[in-house]
Design a protein around this motif. Sequence first.
Motif, PDB file in Angstrom:
ATOM      1  N   GLU A 114       2.891  -3.855  10.760  1.00  0.00           N
ATOM      2  CA  GLU A 114       2.430  -3.633   9.381  1.00  0.00           C
ATOM      3  C   GLU A 114       3.563  -3.413   8.390  1.00  0.00           C
ATOM      4  O   GLU A 114       3.452  -3.758   7.231  1.00  0.00           O
ATOM      5  CB  GLU A 114       1.469  -2.430   9.326  1.00  0.00           C
ATOM      6  CG  GLU A 114       0.377  -2.439  10.375  1.00  0.00           C
ATOM      7  CD  GLU A 114      -0.489  -3.690  10.380  1.00  0.00           C
ATOM      8  OE1 GLU A 114      -0.540  -4.405   9.365  1.00  0.00           O
ATOM      9  OE2 GLU A 114      -1.113  -3.969  11.427  1.00  0.00           O
ATOM     10  N   LEU A 115       4.657  -2.784   8.861  1.00  0.00           N
ATOM     11  CA  LEU A 115       5.746  -2.458   7.925  1.00  0.00           C
ATOM     12  C   LEU A 115       6.966  -3.352   8.103  1.00  0.00           C
ATOM     13  O   LEU A 115       8.001  -3.143   7.477  1.00  0.00           O
ATOM     14  CB  LEU A 115       6.183  -0.989   8.102  1.00  0.00           C
ATOM     15  CG  LEU A 115       5.108   0.075   7.920  1.00  0.00           C
ATOM     16  CD1 LEU A 115       5.649   1.456   8.272  1.00  0.00           C
ATOM     17  CD2 LEU A 115       4.604   0.066   6.476  1.00  0.00           C
ATOM     18  N   GLY A 116       6.864  -4.333   8.997  1.00  0.00           N
ATOM     19  CA  GLY A 116       7.999  -5.225   9.265  1.00  0.00           C
ATOM     20  C   GLY A 116       8.384  -6.034   8.032  1.00  0.00           C
ATOM     21  O   GLY A 116       7.620  -6.135   7.067  1.00  0.00           O
ATOM     22  N   GLU A 117       9.589  -6.643   8.111  1.00  0.00           N
ATOM     23  CA  GLU A 117      10.109  -7.367   6.941  1.00  0.00           C
ATOM     24  C   GLU A 117       9.263  -8.582   6.589  1.00  0.00           C
ATOM     25  O   GLU A 117       9.096  -8.904   5.410  1.00  0.00           O
ATOM     26  CB  GLU A 117      11.533  -7.851   7.241  1.00  0.00           C
ATOM     27  CG  GLU A 117      12.580  -6.823   6.891  1.00  0.00           C
ATOM     28  CD  GLU A 117      13.957  -7.257   7.349  1.00  0.00           C
ATOM     29  OE1 GLU A 117      14.275  -8.459   7.280  1.00  0.00           O
ATOM     30  OE2 GLU A 117      14.698  -6.365   7.803  1.00  0.00           O
ATOM     31  N   ASN A 148      -1.474 -14.101  13.583  1.00  0.00           N
ATOM     32  CA  ASN A 148      -2.508 -13.614  12.651  1.00  0.00           C
ATOM     33  C   ASN A 148      -2.870 -14.767  11.737  1.00  0.00           C
ATOM     34  O   ASN A 148      -1.993 -15.533  11.306  1.00  0.00           O
ATOM     35  CB  ASN A 148      -1.979 -12.446  11.835  1.00  0.00           C
ATOM     36  CG  ASN A 148      -2.216 -11.109  12.529  1.00  0.00           C
ATOM     37  OD1 ASN A 148      -2.166 -10.061  11.914  1.00  0.00           O
ATOM     38  ND2 ASN A 148      -2.492 -11.133  13.820  1.00  0.00           N
ATOM     39  N   ALA A 149      -4.161 -14.888  11.455  1.00  0.00           N
ATOM     40  CA  ALA A 149      -4.629 -16.088  10.750  1.00  0.00           C
ATOM     41  C   ALA A 149      -5.269 -15.736   9.412  1.00  0.00           C
ATOM     42  O   ALA A 149      -5.735 -14.610   9.179  1.00  0.00           O
ATOM     43  CB  ALA A 149      -5.625 -16.833  11.637  1.00  0.00           C
ATOM     44  N   ALA A 165      -7.611  -0.322   6.983  1.00  0.00           N
ATOM     45  CA  ALA A 165      -6.655   0.797   7.005  1.00  0.00           C
ATOM     46  C   ALA A 165      -6.946   1.717   8.198  1.00  0.00           C
ATOM     47  O   ALA A 165      -6.023   2.201   8.870  1.00  0.00           O
ATOM     48  CB  ALA A 165      -6.756   1.579   5.696  1.00  0.00           C
ATOM     49  N   GLU A 166      -8.209   1.944   8.456  1.00  0.00           N
ATOM     50  CA  GLU A 166      -8.584   2.812   9.574  1.00  0.00           C
ATOM     51  C   GLU A 166      -8.087   2.229  10.898  1.00  0.00           C
ATOM     52  O   GLU A 166      -7.569   2.940  11.760  1.00  0.00           O
ATOM     53  CB  GLU A 166     -10.108   2.943   9.601  1.00  0.00           C
ATOM     54  CG  GLU A 166     -10.576   4.271  10.095  1.00  0.00           C
ATOM     55  CD  GLU A 166     -12.088   4.343  10.030  1.00  0.00           C
ATOM     56  OE1 GLU A 166     -12.682   3.765   9.101  1.00  0.00           O
ATOM     57  OE2 GLU A 166     -12.657   4.958  10.933  1.00  0.00           O
ATOM     58  N   LEU A 193      -7.082  -9.491   3.923  1.00  0.00           N
ATOM     59  CA  LEU A 193      -7.366  -8.053   3.765  1.00  0.00           C
ATOM     60  C   LEU A 193      -6.186  -7.223   4.261  1.00  0.00           C
ATOM     61  O   LEU A 193      -5.777  -6.247   3.636  1.00  0.00           O
ATOM     62  CB  LEU A 193      -8.617  -7.662   4.556  1.00  0.00           C
ATOM     63  CG  LEU A 193      -9.982  -8.120   4.030  1.00  0.00           C
ATOM     64  CD1 LEU A 193     -11.090  -7.485   4.848  1.00  0.00           C
ATOM     65  CD2 LEU A 193     -10.142  -7.748   2.563  1.00  0.00           C
ATOM     66  N   ARG A 194      -5.673  -7.651   5.423  1.00  0.00           N
ATOM     67  CA  ARG A 194      -4.554  -6.915   5.996  1.00  0.00           C
ATOM     68  C   ARG A 194      -3.331  -7.003   5.083  1.00  0.00           C
ATOM     69  O   ARG A 194      -2.564  -6.046   4.949  1.00  0.00           O
ATOM     70  CB  ARG A 194      -4.263  -7.527   7.372  1.00  0.00           C
ATOM     71  CG  ARG A 194      -3.486  -6.642   8.265  1.00  0.00           C
ATOM     72  CD  ARG A 194      -3.643  -7.073   9.695  1.00  0.00           C
ATOM     73  NE  ARG A 194      -2.469  -6.704  10.454  1.00  0.00           N
ATOM     74  CZ  ARG A 194      -2.317  -6.954  11.746  1.00  0.00           C
ATOM     75  NH1 ARG A 194      -3.266  -7.591  12.409  1.00  0.00           N
ATOM     76  NH2 ARG A 194      -1.232  -6.598  12.374  1.00  0.00           N
ATOM     77  N   MET A 195      -3.145  -8.167   4.451  1.00  0.00           N
ATOM     78  CA  MET A 195      -2.014  -8.334   3.525  1.00  0.00           C
ATOM     79  C   MET A 195      -2.142  -7.370   2.343  1.00  0.00           C
ATOM     80  O   MET A 195      -1.145  -6.829   1.852  1.00  0.00           O
ATOM     81  CB  MET A 195      -1.955  -9.785   3.022  1.00  0.00           C
ATOM     82  CG  MET A 195      -1.506 -10.752   4.093  1.00  0.00           C
ATOM     83  SD  MET A 195      -1.680 -12.468   3.567  1.00  0.00           S
ATOM     84  CE  MET A 195      -0.141 -12.709   2.700  1.00  0.00           C
TER      85      MET A 195
END
Length: 482
Positions: free
Chosen positions: A230-233, A158-159, A215-216, A165-167
């Motif tokens: 998304e929920l990984g450490e 991921n770049a 989010a969608e 936004l994802r962060m």
Amino acid sequence: MAGPGTAPGATDQTGYDRVRYPSGVYAPSDPSRLAALARIHGLAAPDPATARVLEIAGGDGANVIAMAAALPRAQFASFDLAPSAVADGQAQAAAAGLTNVRVFVGDVIECAETLTGPFDYIIAHGLYAWVPEPVRVATMRLIGRLLSEHGVGFVSYNALPGCYLRMAVRAMLLHHVRDEADPARRLALARECLAGFSIARPGDRPALAGLRSVAEAMLNKTDAVLFHDELGESYAPQLLTDVVDAAAAQGLAYLNDAYPPMIRDGLPGLHVAEADVVALAQADDFAVSVFFHRTLLVRAGRNPARGVVAAHFAGLFATTVLRPEPTAEAPGRFVAGEQSIEIDDPRLAEILTTMGKVAPWRLPIDALANSDDHCNALVELCERDLVVFHAAQLPAVSAPGPYPRTSALMRAQLAQGLAVAHSLDLRVVGLDDPGVRHFIGLLDGTRDRAALDRDWMACAWAETISTTDALDRMARAGMLVA
Ligand SMILES: C[S@@+](CC[C@H](N)C(=O)[O-])C[C@H]1O[C@@H](n2cnc3c(N)ncnc32)[C@H](O)[C@@H]1O
């Protein structure tokens, strides 16, 4: 190839054992594609048919297992930290009788120091942005230490800036699940949070609308992918320049991107100085807010050509998903899914028509390799994901032999009752038609044509298609092996 081939231990569970990640085949990492991209830059690349290929953190090794079934003279290895995934991969390779692939438990940090090589193609897919910094450093160290002289490394991640936004959404999710350790509850809470947040509100600022669409997209992910991605450490999307600097510290240099829309990143023009190539690609990343890379690396000092030169395409092959659909107003119209393009050049149109007809077989592009314009046109089509370059023909036979057979992997997957199988060109093929399942089961290399006829004619589906036609269909689909 030697290495820390630890047997999977039942007690050493990782997060990826507790919630299994759905690994599979990944065609962009096919050595035939990587070799073609190196050759387009005027670089020699190891022959995929006899290559040594390593996948770092390959999960259950499904990707290299499918490659091993397709390329029996090449050698494959995959390691991963998760013992249960590795055990599944070992069982799959054994069920298919593959002796040219080794799947083992290993930690990147340890393997970076102890694994022996070299390897011609080293793949790290879905790892680099999801691990802590020491694992990232070890990944580059491993590639730098073990990549062969003419080898190609493939690192997907991921770049930035796109993943800022994802962060932001991830930070919200982690806050929401902060007191919950149980995986199922974390997932339920995360989905609840995403479902609420993704609903647009009157007066949303444009930035919020962007976050809501992220989010969608997360909501549409499977539980396993949501849990880890998304929920990984760890989650650390990367700037291209940082990845290239980390690679340079290990004696590696940037070649190009294997993500089709970015193929021009490595081919900005023959006049562009090597020192400017990555800076220009990074500037483009900011301009279009890039969120994903498949960075290709080679050993430093190899001097890739930075423009399209017809001579470099000689000996390569290509496939296309385009099909001609001419109309009175647009005689050169080609379509692929939703995309439609107009090809004015009659020679190019002719080549694309043939290419589409023979797919998934690959068409030698020598006929175009004497013209920079035609090669440029193919690169443009590649950018739009309409053409794929290969260094070698599909590793299948074009006509059934005396004892026809499909790949051992496909037959093993069928015998396991799976609904899909992995093809020789790393596609997922549906096996839901009972007649097709039965026919593939018969193609195990033990039946000559007479025996095949006899056994096929005895089954309930024989009236739908003759043995000859069914074999012909399998050969055209590239599903028969020598
Ligand atoms: C998102 S999954 C990707 C798996 C596979 N490459 C794919 O694309 O399907 C990340 C993988 O990295 C592995 N992994 C994480 N840290 C590792 C490490 N330090 N050494 C080896 N594998 C690791 C996990 O066990 C997991 O299988």
